[in-house]
Motif scaffolding. Sequence first.
Motif, short mmCIF file in Angstrom:
data_model
loop_
_atom_site.label_atom_id
_atom_site.label_comp_id
_atom_site.label_asym_id
_atom_site.label_seq_id
_atom_site.Cartn_x
_atom_site.Cartn_y
_atom_site.Cartn_z
N SER A 1 4.47 17.03 -6.17
CA SER A 1 3.99 17.98 -5.16
C SER A 1 2.83 17.40 -4.36
N GLU A 2 1.98 16.62 -5.03
CA GLU A 2 0.85 16.01 -4.33
C GLU A 2 1.31 14.85 -3.46
N TYR B 1 -5.43 10.75 -3.16
CA TYR B 1 -4.27 11.08 -2.32
C TYR B 1 -4.65 11.12 -0.84
N GLN C 1 -7.27 14.23 -6.03
CA GLN C 1 -6.98 14.61 -4.66
C GLN C 1 -7.65 13.67 -3.65
N LYS D 1 3.19 15.74 -0.22
CA LYS D 1 2.29 16.28 0.80
C LYS D 1 1.64 15.14 1.60
N GLU E 1 4.30 14.09 4.03
CA GLU E 1 4.52 15.12 5.05
C GLU E 1 3.43 15.11 6.11
N ASP E 2 2.20 14.94 5.64
CA ASP E 2 1.05 15.01 6.55
C ASP E 2 0.84 13.74 7.36
#
Length: 590
Positions: free
Chosen positions: A377-378, A335, A332, A381, A384-385
């Motif tokens: 999925s990661e 990412y 994470q 995101k 998107e962010d």
Amino acid sequence: MQILDDLYLETKRLFIAGGKFAKGDPRISKHIPILKKMGEKAQALKKLAELYETLVKEGRPEDLESCGVFLHAIMSTQAATEIKGDEVEGHAEIFELPGTVIPYSRLNPILEALTLSQPGRLEVIKNAFADGLLNDYRAFAPIISALDDKFHELVDYLHNEAIPSLGGAVVPYILESYNPGGKRGDAIRLSLLGKLGYGQAEKLAFDAINNGTQVVAVEGIKILGGNPKNEEFLLKLVKDKKSAIAESALVSLINMGSVEGGGLMLEVLQSKKYKTAIEAAKLCSGLELTNGILAIAKKEFQNLMEDDLGSFKDGNIKFLELAPVLENKNYQAVYDFYGQVLSDRKYPALLKENSLLSWYNDARALISHQLEKCPCSESIKVFEDNCTPGAAMDAEYIAKVYCNMARRVYSKDKMFSVFSEYYATGSLNFVDIFGNVDLSSAGGYEEIRGAVSEEWEKLFLNKKDLLAIGVFIHKGCGFFDAYKDIILSLLNEGKPGKKGPSMLNLGFAAKRLLITFTSQKEIEAFADICYKVFERAGEQIARSFYEGLSEECFLRLFYPKYSQQFAELAKKKGSYHFKIIEGLLQKPDK
């Protein structure tokens, strides 16, 4: 000993000629009494005399193999004469014999491919390997010599595929020509000795590191990396003045799982010699080392944000060189850092001002490529962010990657709502957003048609999107008339600019338009417009338009009315493609 050298030459001759010629051979026979006499004090030579005596008496291929293997075993151990069973001590693994001997008529093309510089050799060798023809001792010496070939593709194939399959029997041939002070071919020889499990490979590796050339020493380090007992020695090599040696030592330590080596790698990654640690850092997968690497990458990124790009003027682009290190590290924290880089505004603006945007694009493309390989999925995101239309980050490449990933998780409605602005600004086209929808049937058109809002219809019309036009020119589409006018105007222009539609797409759109005409008068008027495209076009434009239109539609438009005109056009332009068109229109059966 001279007798062994003489015997080696005669044996090599028989391997080429064939074992049957050994029967009664006087050039072999003359050495046998001398070997027997010497064999009274050396058991290995006594054994060798017995083998050659049987060969001269019987002349069988398997006897020739036994002689050749045993002779090479003695010579490769510098004529050691102590016997352990029926084999030379310390080399039992080497002497596994192949089951057959290949006729020389079949082997000769292979030997030529290994020794002569000519095209097509690699395919010959690959086919020989597939047919099991390389497992013959007459081919072993040429195979090892070919490791010095100037064609690297051939050498790589022998190194990675062919030679390892031959097993320990090829080791004496490698040892015979190996030179620690040599070039790439000798580095590969040392590598092969390690792969084949040669018992003295580590000893040769140490010798190469201490006394050999750099390219051979690097292979020696790789061999030592396979044994944890060599950890302390490799740790010392990390401080070697030669960057290639230091780099190879770090890679070997990471592959070994050395904790101390991992800490040393992070140390080097923060120093001026950071380039020697990059390959090793790529191999790290654990969370602790990843966090250490990420902290360094973040620091370098922040340095760029606070700098006036003076570091770039000095040629120091450390952050961009560190970007590949994070590949395949699926955490994470990684990412989140990707998002920080993707959403940054100052960075690309600064680079653009200093004509260094290409460096940023490279790093950005690499990061987006890494995100594609991460769990969806990661990754989605992160986009998107951090990615919004109109931001400095939204290059065409990133938009396409984002869209490609979004199609896996977004509904069609969400795709249109998220990406309409990307489409409007030209970052995405029709196919990027719709994906591989089946357009071979009316159902495929209706699937898209039903999902497109009036707002999207306006976008298609305003942008004169030929791909969208090709899809929506279908009976029943409500805004067909607007598309029809656009196509006709584009055809009348006939010379799309660099930013305009391609002639292939224009031909495709024309094909869709043609099926909507119901009267012969409409078709003839349309043919007049399309013929003007060919009349103005050069070879490439004509070909593209023709391919998009398809042969069937071409004939419907131009045969027979334009047969003569195309014949004159072909004569005038004299190009290959126009002559094909002329021939097509002259076929009465069409």
